[in-house]
Scaffold this motif. Structure first.
Motif, PDB file in Angstrom:
ATOM      1  N   PHE A 120       9.267   8.464   5.500  1.00  0.00           N
ATOM      2  CA  PHE A 120       7.902   8.526   5.234  1.00  0.00           C
ATOM      3  C   PHE A 120       7.477   7.281   4.681  1.00  0.00           C
ATOM      4  N   LEU A 121       7.997   6.879   3.685  1.00  0.00           N
ATOM      5  CA  LEU A 121       7.596   5.668   3.197  1.00  0.00           C
ATOM      6  C   LEU A 121       7.866   4.396   4.038  1.00  0.00           C
ATOM      7  N   HIS A 155      -0.018   5.675   1.907  1.00  0.00           N
ATOM      8  CA  HIS A 155       0.044   4.886   0.665  1.00  0.00           C
ATOM      9  C   HIS A 155      -1.341   4.490   0.104  1.00  0.00           C
ATOM     10  N   SER A 156      -1.560   4.372  -0.927  1.00  0.00           N
ATOM     11  CA  SER A 156      -2.730   3.990  -1.669  1.00  0.00           C
ATOM     12  C   SER A 156      -3.905   4.810  -0.912  1.00  0.00           C
ATOM     13  N   GLY A 204       1.449  -6.480 -13.870  1.00  0.00           N
ATOM     14  CA  GLY A 204       2.545  -5.819 -13.525  1.00  0.00           C
ATOM     15  C   GLY A 204       2.061  -4.113 -12.903  1.00  0.00           C
ATOM     16  N   SER A 205       1.000  -3.902 -13.370  1.00  0.00           N
ATOM     17  CA  SER A 205       0.446  -2.527 -12.718  1.00  0.00           C
ATOM     18  C   SER A 205       0.181  -2.735 -11.468  1.00  0.00           C
ATOM     19  N   MET A 206      -0.614  -3.999 -11.017  1.00  0.00           N
ATOM     20  CA  MET A 206      -0.812  -4.179  -9.593  1.00  0.00           C
ATOM     21  C   MET A 206       0.131  -4.563  -8.606  1.00  0.00           C
ATOM     22  N   ALA A 207       1.156  -5.104  -9.222  1.00  0.00           N
ATOM     23  CA  ALA A 207       2.434  -5.419  -8.376  1.00  0.00           C
ATOM     24  C   ALA A 207       2.971  -4.174  -8.237  1.00  0.00           C
ATOM     25  N   ALA A 208       3.073  -3.299  -9.210  1.00  0.00           N
ATOM     26  CA  ALA A 208       3.922  -1.948  -8.711  1.00  0.00           C
ATOM     27  C   ALA A 208       3.409  -1.060  -7.608  1.00  0.00           C
ATOM     28  N   HIS A 209       2.077  -1.448  -7.168  1.00  0.00           N
ATOM     29  CA  HIS A 209       1.294  -0.549  -6.240  1.00  0.00           C
ATOM     30  C   HIS A 209       2.015  -1.218  -4.813  1.00  0.00           C
ATOM     31  N   GLY A 210       2.760  -2.200  -4.790  1.00  0.00           N
ATOM     32  CA  GLY A 210       2.996  -2.591  -3.533  1.00  0.00           C
ATOM     33  C   GLY A 210       4.270  -1.942  -2.822  1.00  0.00           C
ATOM     34  N   THR A 211       4.283  -1.799  -1.506  1.00  0.00           N
ATOM     35  CA  THR A 211       5.074  -0.894  -0.803  1.00  0.00           C
ATOM     36  C   THR A 211       6.648  -1.129  -1.079  1.00  0.00           C
ATOM     37  N   THR A 212       6.936  -2.409  -1.171  1.00  0.00           N
ATOM     38  CA  THR A 212       8.283  -2.808  -1.261  1.00  0.00           C
ATOM     39  C   THR A 212       8.810  -2.531  -2.625  1.00  0.00           C
ATOM     40  N   ASN A 213       7.726  -2.551  -3.771  1.00  0.00           N
ATOM     41  CA  ASN A 213       8.284  -2.191  -5.015  1.00  0.00           C
ATOM     42  C   ASN A 213       8.417  -0.446  -5.018  1.00  0.00           C
TER      43      ASN A 213
END
Length: 595
Positions: free
Chosen positions: A203-204, A404-405, A568-577
């Motif tokens: 699903f991800l 996602h999001s 970091g909180s913005m980067a953590a939102h990415g699908t690859t993370n």
């Protein structure tokens, strides 16, 4: 019937390289066999869903003609006009947000807590969205977009950090997920609840895959519908949809477009959809062929931005997943939807609910016009009816949700609507779980409590809306969510009292157990959450080691960016993370999240 032949890297459509030309979009035939051709059942489903999509396009074209927006779509490619359109959207947001503040302030009913919070939120939203508007202005500059496409083709920004990202799901894990998605519900699985790692991985990938569609294809069809809207037909009044009418979920696919246009115009609009789908959906269809799945668009969500909803299913399986695309980093319209955090009544659409996030509700359950939820429900009916052909009497098709999001919020609202309106998906559908990644705030406290109670009513079908969180993801944790903890001192409709739907899984690095949060966890009886997979922990580690050997992992500096303040909180939102973190969690029972 759509043409499912993948677009090759040598093809160019409208001067743009289609998805599939960079290393993210390269296709490996070694990971799993490519499924070629379409069986009759899949062809029938895709035919019907194309008509439902055409109904959406026709309604949007008609609406745009009435509102005098006929040139806005084609002008979207012009950066200056796109910037002006985004600026008008920002001005509308600021006007609406501060109007709410002024009306509430002059009502005399606000406590000092409410007054401070409302003005604080208005200032925060105004400033934050202004920064985002500027970022979108820079990010959509033609030279930057040209350089990006030169290097990455049409690969989306959110998925570009892992080479060959959409080949990192092993064929074995995908097969394991498909087997479980078709399985009947286990009535004994109420406690502990099982978070299935194989389903979560598939699903991800699907949620991430939703970003890889080129929106310009459907926009071309909307423009075609706008230009071909007949003035005599436009005198018909637009009315809210209702079950059983030409705009409702009970209407036959194609009923709306055939009621608005002459047959020759209908044919041209559908032909445009088919032709543009060859390049705009080429990569998605390539992925689904590789993993033995099928795909079709269910709704354009009444917008010419990049938001949309699609269905994925296994042609011989007994399941379908409803997937919603998330916020594109350079789409200001979608950011504005996220920030429209005012309460709006939802009781008409979801019995027992009180308030929902206005931006999200307006996307899927608007109070006027054709509701995208109706299109989605109609599409699910078509798929379920076709999949039960040849199955024993009484067979049910499991309906799952993911996103996602922004896609999470739309998935949560659609899931809740289906939960309270079980007939919407037809007699062959059985609502199961939702796996949502990076879920924003969605509703008020009362709605959340009503939702939780409804989820536990059916003792034969355990259901869970999982909302998976990676670290301190800004979208999942940065918006006002005091309603999650039932904080006292604020009014019932205070914007800080927003909360999430579902049970949170806060992912942690192995050997630490993941954390779980939600009303059921805090209840006296509570319940446990176990992580399950067809494979043991050693086998899952072996799969990840194989990806490391191929170099199909995220660069270490992208991962470490998550430890930086704010960035970091913005980067953590990415699908690859999210994907990287999902691979690192321990197969241990979850513990309650207290922080």
């Amino acid at each position: 019937k759509t043409n499912d032949t993948p677009v090759t890297s040598s093809q160019v459509t409208n001067g743009r390289k289609p998805a599939g030309v960079n290393q993210l979009h390269e296709v490996s035939t070694s990971s799993s066999p490519i499924v070629t051709g379409l069986d009759d059942s899949t062809a029938r489903i895709q035919q019907q869903l194309r008509l439902i999509q055409a109904d959406d396009v026709a309604q949007m074209g008609k609406t745009r003609r009435i509102q005098g927006k006929g040139n806005l779509i084609t002008a979207g490619y012009e950066h200056s006009q796109l910037t002006w359109s985004n600026l008008k959207r920002y001005i509308y947001y600021v006007t609406e947000t501060w109007s709410v503040y002024i009306m509430r302030q002059t009502s005399g009913k606000l406590t000092w807590h409410d007054a401070v919070s409302v003005i604080g939120f208005a200032i925060w939203g105004t400033v934050s969205l202004a920064v985002i508007w500027f970022v979108c202005l820079i990010g959509t500059l033609p030279p930057l977009m040209w350089l990006w496409r030169l290097k990455n083709g049409n690969a989306s920004l959110v998925n570009a950090n892992i080479p060959h990202f959409f080949e990192t799901l092993s064929a074995k894990q995908c097969d394991a997920a498909k087997e479980k998605l078709s399985a009947k519900p286990d009535p004994t699985a109420h406690n502990p609840r099982n978070f299935d790692m194989d389903i979560a991985a598939l699903f991800l990938q699907i949620s991430s895959l939703m970003y890889e569609r080129d929106p310009n294809g459907s926009n071309s069809a909307i423009q075609e519908a706008t230009e071909r809207s007949d003035t005599s037909l436009l005198r018909r009044e637009l009315v809210p949809p209702a079950d059983g009418d030409e705009q409702g979920s009970d209407a036959a696919p194609g009923a709306v477009i055939n009621s608005l246009f002459e047959s020759s115009d209908v044919a041209r609009i559908i032909k445009t959809l088919d032709a543009t789908a060859e390049y705009s959906e080429a990569f998605i269809k390539d992925f689904t062929k590789r993993y033995g799945l099928a795909f079709a668009v269910a709704s354009e969500l009444q917008t010419t931005s990049q938001a949309y909803c699609s269905l994925f299913w296994e042609p011989k399986g007994k399941w379908v997943v409803v997937a919603f695309k998330g916020t594109d980093p350079t789409s200001f319209d979608e950011w504005a939807t996220d920030f429209t955090c005012t309460f709006v009544d939802a009781s008409r659409d979801i019995p027992g609910f009180s308030y929902l996030h206005k931006g999200f509700k307006d996307r899927i359950l608007p109070s006027e016009g054709r509701q995208p939820y109706k299109s989605i429900a109609a599409a699910v009916k078509v798929v379920c009816k076709e999949l039960v052909r040849g199955q024993p009497d009484g067979t049910k098709i499991n309906v799952w949700f993911t996103g996602h999001s922004l896609g999470c919020s739309l998935a949560s609202i659609a899931y809740a609507t289906a939960l309270f309106n079980p007939k919407d998906f037809g007699p062959h559908a059985l609502l199961r779980d939702a796996y949502c990644y990076a879920t924003p705030i969605t509703c008020d406290i009362k709605s959340r409590l009503v939702f939780n109670h409804k989820m536990e009513e059916d003792t034969q079908v355990p259901r869970t809306l999982w909302r998976i969180t990676n670290r301190d993801d800004f979208v999942a944790t940065g918006l006002p969510d005091l309603g999650d903890g039932r904080v006292e001192g604020f009014g019932a409709d205070n914007m800080l009292n927003f909360c999430h739907l579902g049970v949170e899984i806060y992912m942690k690095d192995s050997p630490n157990p993941c954390c779980v949060a939600g009303d059921a966890v805090r209840a006296p009886a509570g319940y446990k959450v176990h992580f399950t997979s067809k494979f043991d922990a050693a086998t899952l580690r072996g799969m990840r080691d194989d990806l490391k050997k191929k170099g199909w992992v995220q660069p270490f500096y992208i991962t470490w960016m998550q430890y930086l303040p704010f960035v970091g909180s913005m980067a953590a939102h990415g699908t690859t993370n999210y994907w990287e973190q999902l691979q690192r969690i321990a197969m241990l029972p979850a513990v309650e999240r207290t922080g």
